[in-house]
Design a protein around this motif. Sequence first.
Motif, short mmCIF file in Angstrom:
data_model
loop_
_atom_site.label_atom_id
_atom_site.label_comp_id
_atom_site.label_asym_id
_atom_site.label_seq_id
_atom_site.Cartn_x
_atom_site.Cartn_y
_atom_site.Cartn_z
N GLY A 86 2.50 8.99 -7.11
CA GLY A 86 3.31 8.03 -6.35
C GLY A 86 2.68 7.71 -5.01
N ILE A 87 2.23 8.78 -4.32
CA ILE A 87 1.59 8.61 -3.02
C ILE A 87 0.27 7.87 -3.18
CG2 ILE A 87 0.52 9.86 -1.12
CD1 ILE A 87 3.25 10.45 -0.77
N VAL A 88 -0.48 8.25 -4.21
CA VAL A 88 -1.78 7.62 -4.45
C VAL A 88 -1.60 6.10 -4.56
CG1 VAL A 88 -3.65 7.32 -6.11
CG2 VAL A 88 -2.85 9.61 -5.54
N ILE A 89 -0.66 5.71 -5.41
CA ILE A 89 -0.44 4.28 -5.63
C ILE A 89 0.03 3.61 -4.34
CG2 ILE A 89 0.97 2.59 -6.87
CD1 ILE A 89 0.87 4.55 -9.25
N GLY A 90 0.95 4.24 -3.65
CA GLY A 90 1.47 3.67 -2.41
C GLY A 90 0.37 3.47 -1.38
N VAL A 91 -0.39 4.55 -1.12
CA VAL A 91 -1.43 4.47 -0.09
C VAL A 91 -2.49 3.46 -0.47
CG1 VAL A 91 -3.32 5.75 0.98
CG2 VAL A 91 -1.07 6.79 0.81
N SER A 92 -2.94 3.50 -1.74
CA SER A 92 -4.03 2.59 -2.10
C SER A 92 -3.55 1.15 -2.08
CB SER A 92 -4.63 2.96 -3.46
OG SER A 92 -3.62 2.99 -4.43
N SER A 93 -2.29 0.90 -2.47
CA SER A 93 -1.88 -0.51 -2.45
C SER A 93 -1.71 -1.01 -1.01
CB SER A 93 -0.61 -0.73 -3.27
OG SER A 93 0.37 0.18 -2.93
N VAL A 94 -1.28 -0.14 -0.10
CA VAL A 94 -1.24 -0.57 1.30
C VAL A 94 -2.63 -0.98 1.77
CG1 VAL A 94 -0.94 0.23 3.68
CG2 VAL A 94 0.82 0.71 1.99
N LEU A 107 4.97 2.78 -1.10
CA LEU A 107 4.70 4.05 -0.43
C LEU A 107 5.99 4.85 -0.27
CD1 LEU A 107 2.29 5.53 0.76
CD2 LEU A 107 2.83 4.55 2.96
N VAL A 108 7.05 4.14 0.10
CA VAL A 108 8.35 4.81 0.27
C VAL A 108 8.83 5.36 -1.08
CG1 VAL A 108 10.78 4.41 0.78
CG2 VAL A 108 9.03 3.51 2.29
N VAL A 109 8.66 4.55 -2.14
CA VAL A 109 9.06 5.02 -3.47
C VAL A 109 8.26 6.27 -3.84
CG1 VAL A 109 9.07 4.44 -5.92
CG2 VAL A 109 9.80 2.76 -4.25
N GLY A 110 6.96 6.24 -3.55
CA GLY A 110 6.12 7.41 -3.79
C GLY A 110 6.63 8.61 -3.00
N GLY A 111 7.01 8.34 -1.76
CA GLY A 111 7.53 9.40 -0.90
C GLY A 111 8.81 10.00 -1.46
N SER A 144 -9.10 -2.33 6.85
CA SER A 144 -8.61 -2.11 8.20
C SER A 144 -8.43 -0.61 8.40
CB SER A 144 -7.30 -2.86 8.40
OG SER A 144 -6.39 -2.08 9.13
N ALA A 145 -9.12 -0.07 9.40
CA ALA A 145 -9.04 1.37 9.67
C ALA A 145 -7.61 1.76 9.99
CB ALA A 145 -9.96 1.72 10.83
N LEU A 146 -6.91 0.86 10.68
CA LEU A 146 -5.54 1.15 11.09
C LEU A 146 -4.66 1.36 9.86
CD1 LEU A 146 -3.75 1.34 13.63
CD2 LEU A 146 -3.01 -0.97 13.09
N SER A 147 -4.83 0.50 8.85
CA SER A 147 -3.98 0.62 7.67
C SER A 147 -4.28 1.92 6.94
CB SER A 147 -4.19 -0.58 6.74
OG SER A 147 -5.38 -0.46 6.02
N VAL A 148 -5.57 2.33 6.93
CA VAL A 148 -5.94 3.59 6.28
C VAL A 148 -5.26 4.76 6.99
CG1 VAL A 148 -7.86 5.15 5.78
CG2 VAL A 148 -8.14 2.70 5.42
N LEU A 149 -5.39 4.76 8.32
CA LEU A 149 -4.80 5.86 9.10
C LEU A 149 -3.28 5.88 8.95
CD1 LEU A 149 -6.90 5.87 12.38
CD2 LEU A 149 -6.90 7.50 10.51
N LEU A 150 -2.71 4.69 9.03
CA LEU A 150 -1.25 4.59 8.98
C LEU A 150 -0.72 5.07 7.63
CD1 LEU A 150 0.53 3.48 11.26
CD2 LEU A 150 0.93 1.50 9.81
N ALA A 151 -1.36 4.61 6.56
CA ALA A 151 -0.91 4.99 5.22
C ALA A 151 -1.03 6.49 5.04
CB ALA A 151 -1.72 4.25 4.16
N PHE A 152 -2.13 7.06 5.53
CA PHE A 152 -2.33 8.50 5.40
C PHE A 152 -1.29 9.25 6.24
CE2 PHE A 152 -4.58 12.54 6.27
CZ PHE A 152 -4.72 12.94 4.95
N GLY A 153 -1.08 8.76 7.46
CA GLY A 153 -0.10 9.40 8.34
C GLY A 153 1.28 9.38 7.73
N ILE A 154 1.64 8.23 7.17
CA ILE A 154 2.97 8.13 6.58
C ILE A 154 3.10 9.08 5.39
CG2 ILE A 154 4.50 6.59 5.27
CD1 ILE A 154 3.61 4.33 7.12
N SER A 155 2.03 9.18 4.58
CA SER A 155 2.16 10.07 3.42
C SER A 155 2.27 11.53 3.88
CB SER A 155 0.99 9.88 2.44
OG SER A 155 -0.23 10.12 3.08
N LEU A 156 1.58 11.88 4.96
CA LEU A 156 1.72 13.24 5.50
C LEU A 156 3.13 13.48 5.99
CD1 LEU A 156 -1.38 14.39 7.55
CD2 LEU A 156 -0.60 15.06 5.29
#
Lengths: 247, 405
Positions: free
Chosen positions: B27-35, B285-289, B367-379
Motif C-alpha cells: 500500500g505504501i509502495v503504491i502510494g509513495v511511487s504514485s506521488v 498514500l493515505v489509503v496505504g497508510g 522533484s526532490a521535495l515530493s520524494v522527501l515528502l512522500a517518504f516522510g509521510i510514510s514514516l
Amino acid sequence: MIQLKNVTKIYRMGSVELRALSNINLTIEDGELVAIMGPSGSGKSTMMNILGCLDVPTEGTYLLDGIDVGQLKDNRLAEIRNHKIGFVFQSFNLIPRTSAVRNVELPLVYAGAKDRRSKATEALEMVGLAARIKHLPNELSGGQQQRVAIARAIVTEPTMLLADEPTGNLDTASTMEIMRLLVGLNDAGRTVVLITHEHEVAGFAKRVIRLRDGKIVSDKIQHNRTDVNAPIPVSQYEAADASANET
Amino acid sequence: MNLEEALRIALRGLRANRLRSALTTLGIVIGVSSVIVLVALGNGIQNGFNKSFSALSTQIVVSKSQGTVPGGGAAKDLTDSDVAALRNPTLAPDLVSVTPVITGTALLQGGNGQFRTSIAGSTSQYLEVNNRELIAGSFFTEAQERANAKVVVLGPTPVANIFGGDAQTALGRQIRISRTTFKIIGVIKSNGQQDDIAIMPLGAARSYLLGGTDTVNQIILKATSPATVPAAVNEITNVLDDRHNIKDPAKRDFDIQALSSLLDKANQFLTFLTLFTVAVAGISLVVGGIGVANIMLVSVTERTREIGIRKAIGATRGAILKQFLIESTLLAAMGGLVGIILGIAVTLISAAILPGVVPNFPAPELSALSVLLAFGISLAIGLIAGGYPANRAARLQPIDALRYQ
Ligand SMILES: Nc1ncnc2c1ncn2[C@@H]1O[C@H](COP(=O)(O)OP(=O)(O)OP(=O)(O)O)[C@@H](O)[C@H]1O
Ligand SMILES: [Mg+2]
C-alpha cells in the motif's frame, strides 16, 4: 519477604461484584517452599498474580521486602518483575516462533545485562536442556517447555520463584522432573511459592496454605514432607507410567 | 534495552509474518511511487508548457478590426507607416521588435501537383517572434528581405504534399507559387497548428503574389519583458490612436492582443491540475497508510498475550512501545524506500519512452521535495499506526494482556 495486609481483590462485571480475595493476611519469609491449595475458583491464581506484580489488589497492601508495591511506578514494577520475581505459568507462556535460548535470554535483554547468551545457555543446562537450546517452543514437549519457562524464570537469579500450577499440564514423570528442579532451587536459598491441585506435589512443600472462597482456611507447616531425591516415589511414578502404557 | 536488541526483536516480528508484512508495505509502495510519478509528470507538463510558450509571453499582436468599426465607418488598414511609427523608440520605448506580416493564399506547384497554401510575407524576424524553429536549411536574411528575394521557407504540410515529407529533398529546389518561381531555402518544424504555410520576404509576397502597396494584415510586436507588456500595449494604443485619428476608445479600428495574461491563466490552471493529481496520489498514500494502520492494529492485538509475557518477565512500557514502533516504522520505511525506487524508475522509464510514443510529450521531471515528502509521510504513518495500538497494549496490566483472548 512477602507480606500481604488485608488484601482484597474484587472483580466487577457490570453490576455483579465478585470477591476473589477477601482480607488476606499472609507473610512468607525468604527461603520458604510454600504450596497453595484449594478448590477451583478459590482465588489461588488471583493471589499469585498479585504476588508476582502482574496484578494489583483492589484493597490492602502488598509489601515486597518491605516496599509497598502499590506505590511504585510502572518502570519500577517492571524492574521488580525482572530482577526479584521469576514467574512460571501453567500454560508455559513461551514466546512462539522464538528459540528456547532466545526465550530464556529475554529477561536479560530487558535487564540490559551482559553475557546474555552464555547466561541463558547456563540456565538451560541447569534445567537439563543443553541439547535443545535452538528448538522452538512447538518443537518441545510440555515438560521441556515448562523447563524452558523455569530457566527463563531463574535466569536473572531472582530471590523468589512463583509457579501457578507448573505441573498442571504435565504427566507424572515430567512433574517429578519439574519438582526436583523447584525443590533444588529452594534448597539453593530461593523462596518458592507454587499452586497445585495434586497432593503428591504439595507433599514436597515445607508449608501448605489452603484457600476457599478467597479466604485462607488453613496454613500449616509440613513436618513430614516428601524427599524429592528419595528413589522410591520416583520409581513408583515411573512404574505407574509404564504399566499405564502397557495396558 | 538497547536499540540493537529492539531492532532484532522487531525484525523477528516482521519476519514471522513475511507475506503479511509484504502486502502491508505494498500500500505504501503504491502510494509513495504514485506521488513521485504524478508530481514528476505534472512538473514536466508545466515546465514544458512554460518552455514552449515563454517566448510568447512578451508577444503582442495588432490586427485590423474585423467588419465595421463600432460607431460607423470602415476600419483603416494597418500600413507600413504604422509599422515605422511603432519602430520609433521615443514613441514606443518598451518594444524590442516590430514585425509586419501580410497574409493570403496562393497555389503551389511542384512534384506531386498543385496545392493551395497560406502565404505569409514578413521580415527576417518572423521565425523568432512566432516562436518557430527550422528543421532544415535557413531563414531568409535581412539582405534578402530588403532585396525582395524570391526565396521561400515552407511549412511541413506543403513539404509533405509536394515532396513526400522529405525536408532535405525540398531544400534548394525551385517551386512555382502562382506564376513566380521561388527557391526553397528552409523548412520549419511542425507545431501542429500553422503547418500549411509558405513564408517569404514581405516585399516579394507583395510584388509577386498578394499585391497591395503599403498595407499589412498583422503587426507582431515584442515587449522588452513580460513585465513591460502592459506599458507596451499602452504605447501601441497611443501611437495607433494618434495615427488613425481615434478620439473615442470605443471606436478603435484595430485590435491589440497580448498573450501574457492568457499564459498566466493557463499556468495557473496547470498548477491546479498538478495539485489535483498530487491530491489523488496523496489519497492512495493515505489509503496505504490506513492499510499499515490496520495491519499493525491486528498484529498488535493478536500479540497482546505476547506483550503480557514480555511484561511479566520485566519489559517496561517503553520497551514494548519501542519494539512495535520500530516494527511499524521499518515496515513503512521499507515500503517508502521501495516506493521511491519504483517511482523514480517509472519516471525515468516514462521519460525515455513517452516522448517517442506521444510526440511533444514533455519529459517528466523528478522533484526532490515530493520524494522527501512522500517518504516522510510514510514514516509518519508507520509511527502513528504502530504507536497507537502498541501504546494501548503496553498500558495494560500484565495479567490483562496475558488473559487476552
Ligand atoms: N479477570 C477476571 N474477571 C472476573 N472474574 C475473575 C477474573 N479472574 C478470576 N476471576 C474470578 O475470581 C475467582 C478466583 O479465580 P482464580 O483464577 O484466582 O481461581 P483459582 O483458585 O486459581 O482456580 P483454578 O484452580 O481453577 O485455577 C473465580 O471465581 C474467577 O471466576
Ligand atoms: Mg488458577
